[in-house]
Design a protein around this motif. Structure first.
Motif, PDB file in Angstrom:
ATOM      1  N   LYS A 267      41.566  32.704  40.961  1.00 53.75           N
ATOM      2  CA  LYS A 267      40.335  33.688  40.546  1.00 53.75           C
ATOM      3  C   LYS A 267      38.983  33.236  40.856  1.00 53.75           C
ATOM      4  O   LYS A 267      38.700  32.682  41.975  1.00 53.75           O
TER       5      LYS A 267
ATOM      6  N   THR B 295      46.305  38.788  34.365  1.00 51.97           N
ATOM      7  CA  THR B 295      45.954  37.119  34.158  1.00 51.97           C
ATOM      8  C   THR B 295      47.313  36.600  33.439  1.00 51.97           C
ATOM      9  O   THR B 295      47.843  35.711  33.929  1.00 51.97           O
TER      10      THR B 295
ATOM     11  N   CYS C  79      46.495  31.629  43.065  1.00 48.97           N
ATOM     12  CA  CYS C  79      45.485  32.482  42.842  1.00 48.97           C
ATOM     13  C   CYS C  79      44.655  31.775  41.917  1.00 48.97           C
ATOM     14  O   CYS C  79      45.113  31.923  40.694  1.00 48.97           O
TER      15      CYS C  79
ATOM     16  N   VAL D 130      49.272  32.522  39.489  1.00 46.27           N
ATOM     17  CA  VAL D 130      48.265  33.234  39.037  1.00 46.27           C
ATOM     18  C   VAL D 130      47.705  32.017  37.804  1.00 46.27           C
ATOM     19  O   VAL D 130      48.043  32.335  36.482  1.00 46.27           O
TER      20      VAL D 130
ATOM     21  N   GLU E  84      37.131  41.000  36.729  1.00 51.19           N
ATOM     22  CA  GLU E  84      38.143  40.290  37.041  1.00 51.19           C
ATOM     23  C   GLU E  84      39.301  40.742  37.473  1.00 51.19           C
ATOM     24  O   GLU E  84      40.028  40.104  38.553  1.00 51.19           O
TER      25      GLU E  84
ATOM     26  N   ASP F 238      44.071  29.102  36.416  1.00 52.96           N
ATOM     27  CA  ASP F 238      42.694  28.785  36.281  1.00 52.96           C
ATOM     28  C   ASP F 238      42.791  27.206  36.949  1.00 52.96           C
ATOM     29  O   ASP F 238      43.574  26.657  36.829  1.00 52.96           O
TER      30      ASP F 238
ATOM     31  N   VAL G 258      39.414  41.201  41.278  1.00 51.34           N
ATOM     32  CA  VAL G 258      39.835  40.365  41.967  1.00 51.34           C
ATOM     33  C   VAL G 258      41.206  40.051  42.035  1.00 51.34           C
ATOM     34  O   VAL G 258      41.724  39.688  43.030  1.00 51.34           O
ATOM     35  N   LEU G 259      42.096  40.161  40.977  1.00 47.92           N
ATOM     36  CA  LEU G 259      43.475  39.920  40.934  1.00 47.92           C
ATOM     37  C   LEU G 259      43.830  41.170  41.900  1.00 47.92           C
ATOM     38  O   LEU G 259      45.005  41.050  42.459  1.00 47.92           O
TER      39      LEU G 259
END
Length: 596
Positions: free
Chosen positions: A304, A491, A302, A401, A382, A403, A385-386
């Motif tokens: 994001k 996150t 993921c 998870v 955010e 970036d 989104v998760l």
């Protein structure tokens, strides 16, 4: 003996003198008052979050809750199953209801339902309302499949991304996605069959989106659209909320809507939410997505949200690294991106490696913010989104998870294969619910004088080879999807099911490589640097694939700039990742000292 006693008295006098603190009466009273107020506040907080007294909850405002925590109806989100936490019974949707046995649903008819027991027999309250138009068809909202480059050069300016969410109730409820989740009646097990068995599994409709803060403790209802276009309305008994200590207009929320057992053989094709003062007629229903079980030992990432001046060059390198180390799928949300990045995203989406989803946030005109802003409301956006990503990726065995400026590096696995590495950890810790990785920062502000020749100098990830030591305060995780509470993931952390535990990966086995500029408060020029060529070596294995993608996807001007800078011994940036501000630091630590 007397001499020893005198020395002891002198030492005692020194210690007493050194530790003596004079406190006058005013200071003493102030300290006592401060400690008393703090103790009372802590006691009230604990009673409110963990107590069962309705009087206590009624006496306190709804916003009285801890900061930055997952909150389940005013209670802290602990290591318990979501299905075990329930709201108090909501107010009846209709005051006057007639008890009649369950009847078959007719086309174009709305029902308001709730289970009741009369004379030891189970009945269903049904109120029938005829629609305004007999032949009415209900619109199903779905995410758009096309993506366009709409970046306007300024990430702080909102650009509308149509179709990213639907409005369920004006200025109250916004729905991003809806999922149908089949839950085994036997807790802790998961069906391995390709098709769900209604006799063994219950259908749960999960809606993800935003909820107005004023509706924190309100009663809401679920609107379910069946395959025959009839609508079933049921009270919303559970919801999962993410908020901050300072009141924000919108909260991230997951709505849980169990499908009545009488409808276990019916197909639910759409769903939405509404206030109890509204009815479900003429609503815009979001299409229900049924997630498929993926292959055994499958792994997804993921990533994001990608937005703004994202470098197409860096994005290609990152995708190829993920593919090389064994990732099966990358889930990525796009917002306000440039045309060159759009071309890259579309190509990897067509190849089936990337699952692209649109992102946008509601009330952009009244609640000013932008994606990537370090503030409370963008953090809540955010989290939506998760919430959505964990539902969408629940069919995979493992999910990371991270970036797009981060790479999970497996030191102890052949060719740094992440899937093989995770399976090794899984056998080492069979009770693990997830694996946490320490972060090594590759500071892009530090001076780098690497020259690996024009062919390798083209790549961004071969230039920066100076990093910090592994840090423990910025861990990222790979999750075992069957062993975590999906709504607890954020996150940097997650909550496991009670029978499982978290596993910290030693830095000698694997770490997270994070490429980014230095923040002002980090004082990076004071940190010791370490020479690290691991990712540069990994890039050598995929240089041909990356070069081919450069020639195919990048603009000629961009490609020429990359090659020219590589020949000159420098590296083309192609835009800063996520438009983060660059803070220049002192580079003398690397120019005067040899990096270990």
């Amino acid at each position: 003996m007397k001499k020893v006693k005198n020395v002891s008295m002198e030492m005692s006098g020194m210690v007493t003198y050194g530790c003596h603190l004079h406190v006058d009466s005013t200071t003493r009273f102030f300290l006592f008052t401060l400690i008393t107020v703090a103790s009372i506040g802590l006691f009230i907080q604990i009673m409110y979050l963990y107590g069962d007294s309705p009087g206590m909850k009624a006496a306190l405002p709804a916003e009285y809750s801890l900061a930055g925590r997952r909150i389940m109806y005013g209670r802290l989100f602990n290591n318990v199953d979501v299905s075990q936490i329930k709201l108090s019974n909501p107010k009846p949707i209709r005051e006057k209801a007639k008890f009649i046995p369950y009847q078959a649903f007719g086309r174009e008819t709305t029902f308001v339902r709730s289970n009741e027991t009369v004379n030891n027999r189970s009945y269903v309250i049904i109120n029938e309302f005829k629609p305004k138009t007999s032949g009415q068809k209900y619109y199903l909202y779905r995410h758009p499949t096309k993506i366009s480059g709409n970046f306007n050069g300024n990430i702080t300016r909102h650009v509308n991304n149509p179709g990213a969410f639907s409005v369920a109730s004006d200025r109250n409820i916004y729905i991003m996605s809806v999922f149908g989740r089949f839950i085994n009646r036997k807790t802790g097990e998961r069906s391995q069959s390709k098709q769900p068995d209604p006799d063994k599994e219950n259908l749960l409709i999960v809606l993800v989106g935003w909820l107005k803060y004023d509706l924190f403790n309100s009663s809401l209802q679920c609107c379910l659209l069946l395959a025959n276009d009839s609508i079933v309305c049921t009270p919303n008994a559970k919801r999962l909320i993410w908020t901050q200590v300072n009141k924000q207009p919108l909260m991230a929320v997951k709505f849980f809507c169990p499908v009545p057992k009488e409808l276990k053989y019916s197909h639910v094709k759409g769903a939405t939410m509404s206030l109890v003062t509204e009815n479900c007629l003429n609503k815009k229903f979001a299409a229900v997505e049924y997630v498929k079980r993926q292959a055994q030992d499958s792994i997804a990432v993921c990533a994001k949200i990608v937005y703004g001046t994202m470098s197409a060059q860096r994005l290609i390198e990152w995708f190829e690294i993920q593919r090389f180390i064994g990732v099966d799928k990358v889930l990525m949300y796009f917002y306000n991106v440039n045309a060159e990045t759009v071309n890259v995203l579309q190509q990897y989406s067509q190849e089936g490696f990337v699952d692209l989803r649109p992102f946008d946030f509601p009330e952009a005109d009244t609640n000013y913010r932008y994606v990537g802003q370090k503030d409370a409301q963008p953090f809540i956006d955010e989290q939506v989104v998760l919430y959505e990503a964990m539902e969408r990726l629940q069919g995979y065995t493992f999910t990371a998870v991270i970036d797009v400026d981060e790479v999970i590096y497996a030191r102890t696995s052949h060719k740094h294969n992440l899937k093989r590495f995770i399976l090794q950890l899984y056998r080492r810790c069979p009770e693990a619910a997830g694996f946490s990785f320490k972060t090594e920062l590759f500071i892009t502000d530090w001076e780098n004088k690497e020259d690996k020749g024009p062919e390798m100098n083209m790549f961004y990830h071969t230039k920066y080879q100076n990093r910090t030591r592994p840090l423990e305060d910025r861990t990222k995780n790979i999750l075992v999807m069957d062993r975590i509470i999906l709504g607890s993931v954020w996150t940097h952390n997650y909550t496991s099911l009670p029978q499982y535990k978290k596993f910290q990966v030693p830095a000698s086995m694997g770490t997270l490589k994070h490429y980014r500029p230095c923040r002002k408060n980090w004082h990076c020029f004071l940190r010791r640097g370490y020479r690290d060529q691991t990712i540069a070596g990994l890039m050598g294995n995929i240089k041909r694939n990356v070069s081919n993608k450069f020639n195919k996807l990048l603009d000629k001007s961009t490609l020429n700039a990359i090659k020219e800078n590589a020949t000159n011994g420098s590296n083309y940036q192609g835009g800063s990742v996520q438009s983060r501000p660059v803070h220049k630091t002192n580079n003398t630590i690397f120019s005067n000292k040899k990096i270990s």
